[in-house]
Motif scaffolding. Structure first.
Motif, PDB file in Angstrom:
ATOM      1  N   GLU A  77       0.817  -1.219   0.000  1.00 23.33           N
ATOM      2  CA  GLU A  77       0.000   0.000   0.000  1.00 23.33           C
ATOM      3  C   GLU A  77       0.848   1.265   0.000  1.00 23.33           C
ATOM      4  OE1 GLU A  77      -3.098  -0.161   2.921  1.00 23.33           O
ATOM      5  OE2 GLU A  77      -3.979   1.733   2.259  1.00 23.33           O
ATOM      6  N   HIS A  78       2.058   1.198   0.597  1.00 26.14           N
ATOM      7  CA  HIS A  78       2.867   2.438   0.629  1.00 26.14           C
ATOM      8  C   HIS A  78       4.365   2.183   0.595  1.00 26.14           C
ATOM      9  CE1 HIS A  78       4.376   2.047   4.761  1.00 26.14           C
ATOM     10  NE2 HIS A  78       3.306   1.312   4.906  1.00 26.14           N
ATOM     11  N   LYS A  81       6.820   3.059  -2.479  1.00 29.46           N
ATOM     12  CA  LYS A  81       6.815   4.428  -3.025  1.00 29.46           C
ATOM     13  C   LYS A  81       8.158   5.088  -2.699  1.00 29.46           C
ATOM     14  CE  LYS A  81       1.845   4.528  -2.366  1.00 29.46           C
ATOM     15  NZ  LYS A  81       0.708   4.989  -1.515  1.00 29.46           N
ATOM     16  N   HIS A 114       4.224  -0.735  -6.640  1.00 26.90           N
ATOM     17  CA  HIS A 114       3.488   0.540  -6.691  1.00 26.90           C
ATOM     18  C   HIS A 114       4.231   1.531  -5.816  1.00 26.90           C
ATOM     19  CE1 HIS A 114      -0.008   3.236  -6.700  1.00 26.90           C
ATOM     20  NE2 HIS A 114       0.172   3.347  -5.403  1.00 26.90           N
ATOM     21  N   TRP A 118       5.484   9.290  -8.593  1.00 24.34           N
ATOM     22  CA  TRP A 118       4.190   9.850  -8.216  1.00 24.34           C
ATOM     23  C   TRP A 118       4.440  11.030  -7.301  1.00 24.34           C
ATOM     24  CZ3 TRP A 118       0.383   8.016  -3.928  1.00 24.34           C
ATOM     25  CH2 TRP A 118      -0.790   8.813  -3.979  1.00 24.34           C
ATOM     26  N   VAL A 123       0.223  14.784  -1.197  1.00 18.81           N
ATOM     27  CA  VAL A 123       0.595  13.421  -0.832  1.00 18.81           C
ATOM     28  C   VAL A 123       2.075  13.367  -0.478  1.00 18.81           C
ATOM     29  CG1 VAL A 123       0.774  11.055  -1.732  1.00 18.81           C
ATOM     30  CG2 VAL A 123      -1.171  12.474  -2.375  1.00 18.81           C
ATOM     31  N   ASP A 124       2.414  12.599   0.542  1.00 22.26           N
ATOM     32  CA  ASP A 124       3.841  12.540   0.939  1.00 22.26           C
ATOM     33  C   ASP A 124       4.532  11.302   0.368  1.00 22.26           C
ATOM     34  OD1 ASP A 124       3.245  11.276   4.350  1.00 22.26           O
ATOM     35  OD2 ASP A 124       2.652  10.561   2.355  1.00 22.26           O
ATOM     36  N   ALA A 125       4.194  10.958  -0.875  1.00 21.76           N
ATOM     37  CA  ALA A 125       4.790   9.758  -1.496  1.00 21.76           C
ATOM     38  C   ALA A 125       6.184  10.030  -2.049  1.00 21.76           C
ATOM     39  CB  ALA A 125       3.867   9.243  -2.603  1.00 21.76           C
ATOM     40  N   ASN A 165       2.284   7.005 -11.614  1.00 19.26           N
ATOM     41  CA  ASN A 165       0.955   6.985 -11.019  1.00 19.26           C
ATOM     42  C   ASN A 165       0.312   8.367 -11.140  1.00 19.26           C
ATOM     43  OD1 ASN A 165      -1.091   5.607  -9.303  1.00 19.26           O
ATOM     44  ND2 ASN A 165      -0.601   7.296  -7.924  1.00 19.26           N
ATOM     45  N   GLU A 166      -0.939   8.359 -11.553  1.00 15.27           N
ATOM     46  CA  GLU A 166      -1.752   9.578 -11.603  1.00 15.27           C
ATOM     47  C   GLU A 166      -1.060  10.731 -12.322  1.00 15.27           C
ATOM     48  OE1 GLU A 166      -3.716  10.231  -7.763  1.00 15.27           O
ATOM     49  OE2 GLU A 166      -3.470   8.108  -7.359  1.00 15.27           O
ATOM     50  N   GLN A 242      -7.692   2.669 -11.364  1.00 12.78           N
ATOM     51  CA  GLN A 242      -7.621   2.379  -9.942  1.00 12.78           C
ATOM     52  C   GLN A 242      -8.937   1.825  -9.379  1.00 12.78           C
ATOM     53  OE1 GLN A 242      -6.097   5.721  -7.743  1.00 12.78           O
ATOM     54  NE2 GLN A 242      -4.168   5.754  -8.877  1.00 12.78           N
ATOM     55  N   GLU A 273      -6.871  -0.691  -7.804  1.00 14.31           N
ATOM     56  CA  GLU A 273      -6.999  -0.227  -6.412  1.00 14.31           C
ATOM     57  C   GLU A 273      -8.476  -0.150  -5.991  1.00 14.31           C
ATOM     58  OE1 GLU A 273      -4.948   3.453  -5.739  1.00 14.31           O
ATOM     59  OE2 GLU A 273      -3.244   2.911  -6.976  1.00 14.31           O
ATOM     60  N   TRP A 314      -7.996  -2.351  -2.878  1.00 15.25           N
ATOM     61  CA  TRP A 314      -7.103  -1.536  -2.027  1.00 15.25           C
ATOM     62  C   TRP A 314      -7.354  -1.875  -0.570  1.00 15.25           C
ATOM     63  CZ3 TRP A 314      -2.982  -0.462  -4.154  1.00 15.25           C
ATOM     64  CH2 TRP A 314      -2.075   0.512  -3.676  1.00 15.25           C
ATOM     65  N   TRP A 322      -7.853   2.439   3.882  1.00 13.26           N
ATOM     66  CA  TRP A 322      -7.407   3.844   3.924  1.00 13.26           C
ATOM     67  C   TRP A 322      -8.592   4.788   4.017  1.00 13.26           C
ATOM     68  CZ3 TRP A 322      -8.179   7.591  -0.096  1.00 13.26           C
ATOM     69  CH2 TRP A 322      -8.977   7.101  -1.162  1.00 13.26           C
TER      70      TRP A 322
HETATM   71  O1  G3I Z   1       5.015   4.898   7.463  1.00 12.11           O
HETATM   72  C1  G3I Z   1       4.800   6.164   8.107  1.00 12.11           C
HETATM   73  C2  G3I Z   1       4.983   6.031   9.608  1.00 12.11           C
HETATM   74  O2  G3I Z   1       6.343   5.703   9.892  1.00 12.11           O
HETATM   75  C3  G3I Z   1       4.613   7.360  10.288  1.00 12.11           C
HETATM   76  O3  G3I Z   1       4.705   7.200  11.692  1.00 12.11           O
HETATM   77  C4  G3I Z   1       3.155   7.721   9.878  1.00 12.11           C
HETATM   78  C5  G3I Z   1       2.708   9.014  10.490  1.00 12.11           C
HETATM   79  O4  G3I Z   1       3.403  10.067   9.856  1.00 12.11           O
HETATM   80  O5  G3I Z   1       3.100   7.859   8.435  1.00 12.11           O
HETATM   81  C6  G3I Z   1       3.383   6.624   7.802  1.00 12.11           C
HETATM   82  O6  G3I Z   1       3.310   6.784   6.400  1.00 12.11           O
HETATM   83  C7  G3I Z   1       1.967   6.932   5.932  1.00 12.11           C
HETATM   84  C8  G3I Z   1       1.661   5.716   5.031  1.00 12.11           C
HETATM   85  O7  G3I Z   1       0.374   5.875   4.395  1.00 12.11           O
HETATM   86  C9  G3I Z   1       1.672   4.405   5.824  1.00 12.11           C
HETATM   87  O8  G3I Z   1       0.615   4.446   6.755  1.00 12.11           O
HETATM   88  C10 G3I Z   1       1.919   8.211   5.103  1.00 12.11           C
HETATM   89  O9  G3I Z   1       2.101   9.329   5.943  1.00 12.11           O
HETATM   90  C11 G3I Z   1       0.560   8.293   4.419  1.00 12.11           C
HETATM   91  O10 G3I Z   1       0.533   9.425   3.544  1.00 12.11           O
HETATM   92  C12 G3I Z   1       0.349   7.034   3.564  1.00 12.11           C
HETATM   93  O11 G3I Z   1      -0.947   7.129   2.993  1.00 12.11           O
HETATM   94  C13 G3I Z   1      -1.107   6.305   1.822  1.00 12.11           C
HETATM   95  C14 G3I Z   1      -1.345   7.222   0.615  1.00 12.11           C
HETATM   96  O12 G3I Z   1      -1.586   6.423  -0.554  1.00 12.11           O
HETATM   97  C15 G3I Z   1      -0.132   8.093   0.316  1.00 12.11           C
HETATM   98  O13 G3I Z   1       0.986   7.285   0.027  1.00 12.11           O
HETATM   99  C16 G3I Z   1      -2.324   5.419   2.028  1.00 12.11           C
HETATM  100  O14 G3I Z   1      -2.040   4.470   3.060  1.00 12.11           O
HETATM  101  C17 G3I Z   1      -2.631   4.654   0.748  1.00 12.11           C
HETATM  102  O15 G3I Z   1      -3.846   3.920   0.875  1.00 12.11           O
HETATM  103  C18 G3I Z   1      -2.796   5.652  -0.416  1.00 12.11           C
HETATM  104  O16 G3I Z   1      -2.960   4.886  -1.576  1.00 12.11           O
HETATM  105  C19 G3I Z   1      -3.106   5.681  -2.775  1.00 12.11           C
HETATM  106  C20 G3I Z   1      -2.334   4.999  -3.894  1.00 12.11           C
HETATM  107  O17 G3I Z   1      -0.977   4.868  -3.536  1.00 12.11           O
HETATM  108  C21 G3I Z   1      -2.485   5.768  -5.193  1.00 12.11           C
HETATM  109  N1  G3I Z   1      -3.912   5.919  -5.543  1.00 12.11           N
HETATM  110  C22 G3I Z   1      -4.719   6.550  -4.475  1.00 12.11           C
HETATM  111  C23 G3I Z   1      -4.589   5.758  -3.183  1.00 12.11           C
HETATM  112  C24 G3I Z   1      -5.456   6.349  -2.086  1.00 12.11           C
HETATM  113  O18 G3I Z   1      -4.982   7.655  -1.776  1.00 12.11           O
END
Ligand code: G3I
Length: 357
Positions: A77-78, A81, A114, A118, A123-125, A165-166, A242, A273, A314, A322
């Motif tokens: 899921e993350h 990235k 994945h 992106w 988003v903090d990806a 992505n996107e 997705q 997704e 997803w 999520w």
């Molecule tokens: O891993 C860190 C952790 O160490 C930290 O303590 C915590 C708090 O800051 O953050 C954690 O990272 C988070 C990660 O999810 C794991 O939980 C990120 O901040 C957070 O932004 C991330 O959110 C993900 C999001 O994408 C952005 O990457 C969601 O879980 C995930 O479901 C979502 O998935 C996206 C697809 O990649 C692309 N399409 C849309 C979809 C939904 O937004």
């Protein structure tokens, strides 16, 4: 004795892995078959996958057995990235993806990567050391090194990558002006695909987009972008829709037409997704029955298109989605409920998987 004990531990896993790998054929259309989703998918000649996240086996012992029983593909899921795999410049971290891949390989599951490129403001990806770059050549070099290192590390163990992505505006149909577009121009997309293909010529490379499952200008823009890249000879092998059905339900005919239009370009297509919230107020039974139909409509559209090879959700249980943190609780978007019980949506999905020729 220690050796014997080790053998006893290893043997069942290896037998299990072999069984999973073979996924012995079962006739899921036979009366009383009661197949799992992965058995139905195998019979249908497709894969059914789920996004994977770190869930403690102590806190939630049902997570892994439920995942491996019903799915034959995973996407992290993350943890694949950029922010996770290269959190600081030159520092790569593959521990979590490697752990997921070991689980996948032990359970006969494919792995989707994945995602390589992106970047979106909300988003903090992608880490700040990337988005702070102002020099095009510096970014070009950094992107090349990232893709080569990450794809190279997983080569042979990841069968497909969401390379970009996107690439389009979330609610529009223009190219989203991320840092790569701003500094490298629209050609960043082609460059990313060329680099990924060079790093793993056997991986199936995807362009992955959101909010393009039903009809609309954004889908038309994705179709045109894909055609243009193919015209340039860019190795785009697949397109991922997705399938986050949050504000609207799947429209079977529109989704079918979209999948067919993409397949006509010669690419494979996947739903990458999927989550379909249980919408409307009604009583729970009515909401869940409506959701069952929507899962069927989505899956049967894929199964009607030869080039549609995989449906990935997803998540797979309402306990881990999520959507809870982004849109609120109780939207129940997945095939298993919070207790890993099969919802009506599970059966709608299974029927959809078995709806093909
Ligand atoms: O891993 C860190 C952790 O160490 C930290 O303590 C915590 C708090 O800051 O953050 C954690 O990272 C988070 C990660 O999810 C794991 O939980 C990120 O901040 C957070 O932004 C991330 O959110 C993900 C999001 O994408 C952005 O990457 C969601 O879980 C995930 O479901 C979502 O998935 C996206 C697809 O990649 C692309 N399409 C849309 C979809 C939904 O937004």
């Amino acid at each position: 004795m220690r050796y014997l004990r080790a053998l006893i531990i290893v043997l069942p896993l290896s037998v299990f892995a072999l069984a999973c790998e073979g996924d012995d054929p079962v006739d899921c259309r036979a009366d009383g078959a009661n197949c799992s989703l992965r058995e139905a998918a195998v019979q249908a000649g497709v894969q059914v996958g789920a996004a994977f996240r770190e869930v403690s086996a102590t806190d939630d012992p049902k997570y892994l057995p439920a995942l491996t029983a019903d799915f034959n593909s995973v996407t992290h899921e993350h943890a694949m990235k950029w922010a996770a795999t290269q959190p600081q410049y030159g520092v790569f971290n593959f521990d979590e993806p490697d752990r997921m891949i070991e689980i996948a390989e032990a359970n006969g599951m494919a792995v989707r990567g994945h995602t390589l490129v992106w970047e979106q403001a909300t988003v903090d990806a992608t880490p700040e050391y990337v988005t702070a770059i102002t020099d095009p050549e510096e970014l070009r070099t950094l992107m090349a090194n990232h893709i080569r290192t990450v794809v190279g590390h997983f080569r042979g163990r990841v069968d497909a990558w969401d390379v970009v992505n996107e690439p389009l505006d979330t609610l529009g149909s223009e190219l989203y002006q991320n840092i790569f577009y701003q500094l490298m121009g629209p050609g960043y997309i082609a460059e990313a695909f060329e680099l990924a293909h060079e790093a793993d010529p056997d991986a199936t490379l995807f362009l992955n987009e959101a909010l393009v499952s039903n009809d609309g200008d954004k889908f038309d823009a994705l179709l045109a972008l894909t055609a243009d890249l193919l015209e340039q000879g860019v190795p785009v092998h697949g397109v991922g829709l997705q399938g986050h059905f949050l504000t609207e339900a799947p429209n079977h005919d529109e989704l079918l037409a979209n999948l067919q239009k993409l397949a006509a370009l010669g690419v494979v297509v996947e739903l990458t997704e999927v989550d379909i919230i249980a919408r409307g107020q009604g009583d729970d039974a009515a909401r869940l029955e409506r959701q069952r139909q929507e899962f069927f409509d989505m899956a049967s559209a894929c199964l009607a298109v030869e080039a549609c090879k995989r449906i990935t959700f997803w998540g797979f249980t309402d306990r881990h989605t999520w959507i809870d943190s982004f849109f609120g609780p109780d939207l129940a978007p997945l095939p298993l409920d919070e207790n890993y019980e099969r919802k009506p949506a599970y059966f709608g999905l299974r029927d959809g998987l078995l709806s093909g020729p």
